[in-house]
Design an enzyme around this catalytic site. Structure first.
Site, PDB file in Angstrom:
ATOM      1  N   GLY A  33       0.828  -1.201   0.000  1.00  0.00           N
ATOM      2  CA  GLY A  33       0.000   0.000   0.000  1.00  0.00           C
ATOM      3  C   GLY A  33       0.860   1.248   0.000  1.00  0.00           C
ATOM      4  O   GLY A  33       2.072   1.173  -0.183  1.00  0.00           O
ATOM      5  N   ASN A  34       0.236   2.399   0.201  1.00  0.00           N
ATOM      6  CA  ASN A  34       0.988   3.657   0.261  1.00  0.00           C
ATOM      7  C   ASN A  34       0.369   4.561   1.328  1.00  0.00           C
ATOM      8  O   ASN A  34      -0.658   4.240   1.917  1.00  0.00           O
ATOM      9  CB  ASN A  34       1.039   4.330  -1.115  1.00  0.00           C
ATOM     10  CG  ASN A  34      -0.316   4.741  -1.627  1.00  0.00           C
ATOM     11  OD1 ASN A  34      -0.962   5.631  -1.076  1.00  0.00           O
ATOM     12  ND2 ASN A  34      -0.787   4.076  -2.677  1.00  0.00           N
TER      13      ASN A  34
END
Ligand code: CTP
Ligand code: CA
Length: 236
Positions: A33-34
């Site tokens: 993810g980020n």
């Protein structure tokens, strides 16, 4: 849910807004993810609603609730976001791509949880490129698909020895082919998750760049004002 009916420069217009960060599953319990919080995308959706637009909000992973008053679709992966953008662009007047889209995803998904092995070896995860939703949407428009005439991208840039934040932004605007690009400077503590921001809106038609700083709500209203301008609806 029904849209708000504020009268403004976007009354009668439909705007698609993407927000949050996509997640790419590795196995049933893990993902890549980020750090996107979704705050800027939500602020943009709220600014568009306040300007009178009907908003189709497509939210990936976010730390904040989706905006009320918008038609909300939730997604997880880049693939799901891509399908949702294509579907919701039909009949819309504008698209704002504020989502932080993964650039790479695991090349393979494992149906069962990846387990540690007796020999102590670590798995090697091979990544592949994700599709570029923004560039693809512009491309589909060229091919005659039902895609909004005004598309605004976002660019997270840090700048480095070979280029400044704005130089990279200008190159990215050209590469993507959209009408405008909102450029901001990112770092570990800058912008992601913060409540304030500083952005520069760059235009493909050569008009002068527009700067906005302050709360994400203030920056979002400047971006939406520029969106209305690109739609030929100047703010009074
Ligand atoms: N974007 C997209 N699909 C991707 C990657 C990015 O639609 N696979 C969109 C983002 O939503 C944003 C714009 O493209 O509106 C620019 O994203 P950014 O990450 O700054 O650009 P990239 O083209 O991914 O380039 P890089 O991260 O290598 O700088
Ligand atoms: Ca990227």
């Amino acid at each position: 849910s029904p849209s708000k009916t504020a009268a403004g420069p976007l009354t009668g217009r439909t705007v698609v807004v993407t927000a949050g960060g996509t997640r790419e599953a590795l196995d049933p319990v893990r993902y890549l993810g980020n750090r996107s919080s979704g705050k800027m995308g939500v602020a943009l959706a709220e600014a568009a609603l306040a300007a009178g637009a009907s908003v189709r909000f497509i939210g990936a992973a976010m730390d904040v609730p989706a905006p009320s008053g918008a038609e909300v679709t939730r997604v997880e992966s880049t693939g799901e976001l891509r399908e949702a953008v294509f579907a919701h662009c039909a009949g819309a007047d504008g698209l704002i791509m504020a989502a932080a889209v993964a650039d790479f995803r695991p090349a393979e998904y494992t149906d069962a949880k990846i387990k540690k092995t007796e020999d102590g070896a670590s798995p090697v995860i091979t990544l592949e490129r994700t599709p570029d939703i923004l560039a693809e949407t512009v491309c589909r428009r060229t091919e005659g698909a039902d895609v909004p005439p005004v598309i605004v991208g976002f660019a997270a840039e840090t700048g480095d020895d070979s280029g400044s934040v704005l130089e990279y932004g200008a190159a990215k605007l050209q590469r993507k082919g959209c009408e405008a690009l909102v450029v901001n400077q990112v770092g570990r503590d800058q912008v992601f998750g913060q409540d304030t921001t500083e952005v520069t809106v760059l235009f493909a038609d050569g008009r002068e760049p527009v700067q906005a700083a302050g709360s994400k709500a203030e920056a979002a209203s400047v971006v939406v004002e520029q969106l209305a301008g690109l739609m030929g609806r100047e703010v009074q």
